[in-house]
Every structure is written in C-alpha cells, then in structure tokens.
Design an enzyme around this catalytic site. Structure first.
Site, PDB file in Angstrom:
ATOM      1  N   ASP A  16       0.821  -1.213   0.000  1.00 27.34           N
ATOM      2  CA  ASP A  16       0.000   0.000   0.000  1.00 27.34           C
ATOM      3  C   ASP A  16       0.857   1.266   0.000  1.00 27.34           C
ATOM      4  OD1 ASP A  16      -2.413  -1.228  -0.111  1.00 27.34           O
ATOM      5  OD2 ASP A  16      -3.044  -0.788   1.935  1.00 27.34           O
TER       6      ASP A  16
ATOM      7  N   ASP B 215       3.990  -9.338   9.314  1.00 29.71           N
ATOM      8  CA  ASP B 215       4.197  -7.916   9.077  1.00 29.71           C
ATOM      9  C   ASP B 215       5.552  -7.703   8.419  1.00 29.71           C
ATOM     10  OD1 ASP B 215       1.755  -7.187  10.039  1.00 29.71           O
ATOM     11  OD2 ASP B 215       2.463  -6.485  11.989  1.00 29.71           O
TER      12      ASP B 215
ATOM     13  N   ASP C 170       8.269  -6.324   9.151  1.00 28.37           N
ATOM     14  CA  ASP C 170       9.532  -6.441   9.887  1.00 28.37           C
ATOM     15  C   ASP C 170       9.747  -7.838  10.469  1.00 28.37           C
ATOM     16  OD1 ASP C 170       7.308  -5.736  11.536  1.00 28.37           O
ATOM     17  OD2 ASP C 170       8.673  -5.476  13.218  1.00 28.37           O
TER      18      ASP C 170
ATOM     19  N   ASP D  64      -6.983  -7.593  14.022  1.00 29.31           N
ATOM     20  CA  ASP D  64      -6.550  -8.938  14.402  1.00 29.31           C
ATOM     21  C   ASP D  64      -7.342  -9.470  15.591  1.00 29.31           C
ATOM     22  OD1 ASP D  64      -5.460  -7.047  16.078  1.00 29.31           O
ATOM     23  OD2 ASP D  64      -3.386  -7.485  15.572  1.00 29.31           O
TER      24      ASP D  64
END
Length: 556
Positions: free
Chosen positions: A158, A217, A219, A311
């Site tokens: 995005d 994610d 990282d 989540d």
C-alpha cells in the site's frame, strides 16, 4: 459597600449552624474562627473558608471513595495476575506442551502423491512505505521450507512512496526469477488500512486453491521451518482456526526503551497468551506470526476494519463461531521493536484504544453467543477485556499517578500500606517472571510504564466513548539496519514541538509538587517514589526516550 455583597444576602443563621455542625468534631475556638472568617470583609479569608468547606464536603469524600475504588481494583488485578501465574506454573511443571493436547504429525512427502500431499498455503506480507525492512521480510518468507508448488507468497504493498514501491517490486521480481511463486499486489486506495489490504488480498482468484494463510508484518522474519511447525496442528485438528507464534526481538538491546518494551511484551506472550491458549483456547491474535485456517477466517466474516485492532476483532468473531486457537511459546519469529518514541506512542495508542473500542462494539455479541460456554464468556469479558484492557490502564494512571500522590496534600485520605507498597510490589515481581534476565531493570520499567499510562488512559477513553482519534491508524515505523549504518541523518537542532508532550509535563510537575510538599509537611517517605516518578514523566514529556528519528528521516 462590601466587596462581596452576595455573601451578605445568604441566610447567615442557617449557614452559621452549618459551619458549626461541620466543625463540631473540633474545638469551639475552631468553630468561632470559621464564623469570624465568613463574616469578615477580607476576601482572602472568605476564599480560604470556601476552600475548607469544599475540601471537607467534596474533595476529601471524593478522594476517599476513589481510594476505595482503586483498592478494590488492585485486589481484583492481583487475583488476576496470581491466577495467570498459577496456570503458567502448572503448564511448566507438568510440561503441558501443545503436542500433548493436539494431534501433530510431521509433514512428509507421500510416495505416490509427492508434494501434492501438502496443503496449499498463502503467505501474506502487508506493507506500507517500509523500504528499510521489506527486503529482509520478503527474503525470509521466500526461504520458508515448503514445496514450491504448494505455497504462494503474496506481497500487499500500500506504499504511497514511489521509491518504496519500486524497491518492493524489484525484490518480488528477483525472487520470482529464482522460481518462487510470489505475487506483487497493489491497490488504488488505502481503505481499511491493513485490514483492507488483507481483505483485498483474499479476494484474488488464486487464493481459492489455498487452505491456510500465514501472515507476517513487514519487519518479521520467520524461520524456514515455520509452516512445518504450525500447519500440521491445523491439518489434524479440524476445530483449530489459528496457530500463533511468539515474537522475538532482534533490536531489544538497542536502547533502554526497547529493553523495557521487551519486558512488557515478554510477559504478554509468556503469561497472557499461554494462559488463554491453555485454558479456553482463546487469545487475541497478534496480527502477525500466525497461520489461519482460511475456511474459519471466511466463516467468521473475514477482515473487518470497524476498529484499529482488526486482528483481535477477527479472533473474537472466530471464537463466537466456536473455533479454537493454539499458541506455541517456543515458536519464535524475529521482529523489530519501535526504537523511536514517536513510533511507540502511535503503537501504544492503537493497542489501547482499539481493544476498548472493540469491547464497546462486541460485548453484546459475546453475551448473546450460543457457541461459547458461560465460563469462556466470563474469561473473554472479565479477564481478557475488562481486567487487562481496561482496569490495568485505569489503575496504573489514576491510582499511582493521581490519587496516591494526592494523599500527601490531603492527610485525611489514607491508603493502606498493603495497597500502596506490598500489593504493587508483588504484582510487579509476578510480571517480571516473564523476563527474568531483565529483572535488574524492574524499577526503570515501573517508572516508564507509569509514565506511559497517561497516553494509554487517554486512548482508553477515546476507545470506550468512540471520540477523538479512535480510528487513527499510524503504521509503526521500522528502521531495520538504518540506525546501525547511520543512514538516518543526525539533526542537532530539533524542533521543540516535535519532542514535547505537554500533558506528561503537567503530570510531572504535579508529582514534583506533591513530592516537595511531602518533604516539607509530610510524615512518610512517599516523596521518594513521587520524585523519581516525576523525573520519569519529565523524561517522557521532553521526549528524551529511545532513538530520536526526525520526521524528515522516514516516510509518513
């Protein structure tokens, strides 16, 4: 003419009797002094009188009630922490590993079917302007051990920064040329933020052939055996919807702030997640480092952006459908902690505001659910939401940063030693069990958590009452190796407004005043705590926490 003519229009006889009744416990001289001060033309004396009245009739009773309320919450929280500690101790002593309660068999190639015996797995990596970490996360996902024709790596980008988007695309193309089944997906908008990106990712036609979806994610760096350790649980246990791994932090030792974050998150995983998994097969999905059964995800309504904790939202809805979750404590996935205070504040706002807002929206559905037992409803509403997401934040700020310091100014308001010292000490020691190797930082952790409690209290109010920045979504900045390689320019002249947080400074000044007042007029040693805590608020208020990263050094 009297400077305060309104006082002369009051019924003096009635008011005088009221004053006498208030001071009847004192001497007659005190009563006379009250009356004389009221009749006096001296404005200072009258203001003093009114303050004494307000103090006696309003302030002190209110503070006494708040102290009682906080004592009740302290006991409730202590019982909750003790309960979780006992559960984890039982799990450790009796070695109640997941393999003892859920069927698990290692994945092996079938002689006849070959790799076709493996289920299709989708790996989603949502990204937003994260060029510092995108290469390492994509590389880790592409190195996951699984038949190449039974896995799809889906990068959901995005990014609004052209350089970030180009870098991600090049990385995807590089791995595609090496034979990895990887797709690069973009959108025309950022509707729904992370939840919207994941939802759009699930709508692609090739996803229909997949049975499970792993989410990481930008990282996060999973080990190659991640799917081999998680997917077999889902294959052999049809009631399981989610298998969650634990976060491991590659930059925990970067600065004091990251060390203190590690202590808090270690407790969350070691204690809270393990308790939920071991007792009621329910806990909040951490948004990453987990594998979902796609049929369960779809049955639960898919990704929803009604709150900033999509989540946890999905986890609650799946539980209300009767699905179970499994947490594996020794399944560690490398990730990065926020090392800038700005990033940490944004993250903590979302992590506090979101659950409170979710409780507001889902409490009724939890109560009415027919697929969840009464005890599990109690655990979800009381333990998971009320105690850990509401009471913990209210108690930390209101009691230890507002009410306890106020007892110095109002000696009539007393707090028992067991509530002011013994109980908090026991709770802190129990929490420290999650990270024993950092126990020498315990005092700093307490002061820092209290200083952060103001931010969390504000976020809590926003979430419960759905006001202000309740829907604010700010992606936590990841710096990867940029701090080590000094790619971030050093800016000596930092704008004052970028660092200063006024409310924290005001609370720090309040604590400092209470500490000095206690030294001069007090009869206890509470000033020791007050002065140290005031310093912590000043440090946070002036932004002298973590690694400072100028706003111009990373992309918004």
């Amino acid at each position: 003419m009297s400077p305060l003519p309104i006082f002369h229009r009051l019924p003096h006889a009635t008011f005088s009797s009221f004053l006498l009744s208030l001071s009847q416990a004192g001497s007659s001289k005190t009563s006379v002094a009250f009356l004389n001060a009221f009749k006096s033309e001296d404005i200072i004396a009258r203001i003093g009188l009114w303050w004494q009245l307000i103090r006696a009739v309003v302030v002190v009773p209110v503070f006494k009630f708040l102290v009682l309320l906080c004592l009740v919450m302290s006991v409730m929280f202590f019982v909750e922490v003790m309960y979780m500690g006992i559960v984890v101790l039982y799990v450790k002593l009796f070695k109640r590993k997941p393999e003892k309660f859920y069927k698990w068999e290692a994945m092996e190639d079938d002689v006849e079917c070959g790799s076709a015996s493996y289920p299709m797995v989708l790996v989603q990596i949502p990204m937003y302007n994260e060029k510092e970490v995108c290469e390492q996360s994509i590389a880790a996902a592409c190195k996951i051990s699984w038949p190449s024709n039974r896995i799809i790596i889906q990068v959901l980008d995005d990014s609004t920064d052209p350089a970030s988007k180009e870098l991600v695309k090049k990385e995807c193309d590089r791995w595609s040329k090496e034979g990895v089944n990887i797709t690069f997906e973009i959108r025309d908008n950022r509707n729904g933020y992370k939840a919207g990106a994941l939802r759009e990712g699930m709508r692609h036609s090739y996803v229909k052939q997949c049975d499970y979806v792993a989410i990481f994610d930008a990282d996060f760096q999973p080990d190659p055996d991640f799917l081999h350790r998680t997917v077999p649980f889902l294959i052999h246990n049809p009631k399981l919807a989610l298998v969650q791994g634990r976060w491991e932090f590659v930059n925990a030792g970067q600065c004091m702030m990251t060390r203190l974050q590690e202590m808090s998150l270690s407790y969350h995983f070691t204690i809270e997640q393990q308790v939920g998994s071991s007792t009621f097969a329910f806990f909040g999905f951490n948004g990453t480092a987990g594998v979902w059964r796609i049929s369960a995800l779809n049955e639960s309504g898919g990704w929803n952006d009604q709150t900033t904790v999509e989540d946890m939202d999905l986890a609650v809805r799946a539980t209300l459908r009767g699905w179970k979750f499994l947490y594996i404590d020794d399944l560690k996935v490398k990730s990065e902690l926020p090392c800038s205070f700005k990033a940490l504040r944004s993250q903590q706002h979302r992590w506090t505001c979101g659950p409170a807002n979710l409780l507001r929206k889902m409490a009724g559905q939890i109560i009415r659910s027919e697929n969840v037992s009464l005890w599990k409803k109690w655990y979800m509403l009381y333990s998971f939401f009320f105690m850990r997401k509401i009471v913990a934040h209210i108690l930390t700020f209101c009691f230890y940063c507002v009410i306890l310091p106020a007892t110095v100014l109002f000696p009539e308001v007393t707090v028992p030693k067991w509530a002011a010292f013994y109980l908090p000490s026991l709770i802190t020691l129990l929490i420290a069990i999650g990270r024993l190797r950092s126990i020498h930082l315990l005092a700093f952790w307490v002061l820092f958590e209290n200083a952060m409690s103001l931010l969390r209290a504000k976020a809590l109010v926003m979430g419960l009452f759905e006001t202000g920045r309740v829907q604010e979504w700010v992606v936590t900045e990841k710096l990867g190796d940029t701090l080590k390689t000094k790619l971030i320019p050093q800016v000596p002249n930092v704008r004052f407004r970028e660092r200063v947080h006024l409310l924290e400074l005001l609370v720090g000044a309040y604590l400092l005043f209470c500490g000095i007042y206690d030294i001069v007029y007090g009869k206890n040693t509470l000033y020791v705590y007050l002065l140290f805590q005031s310093v912590a608020f000043f440090v946070v208020g002036f932004g002298f926490v973590g690694k400072y990263v100028p706003a111009s050094s990373y992309l918004a």
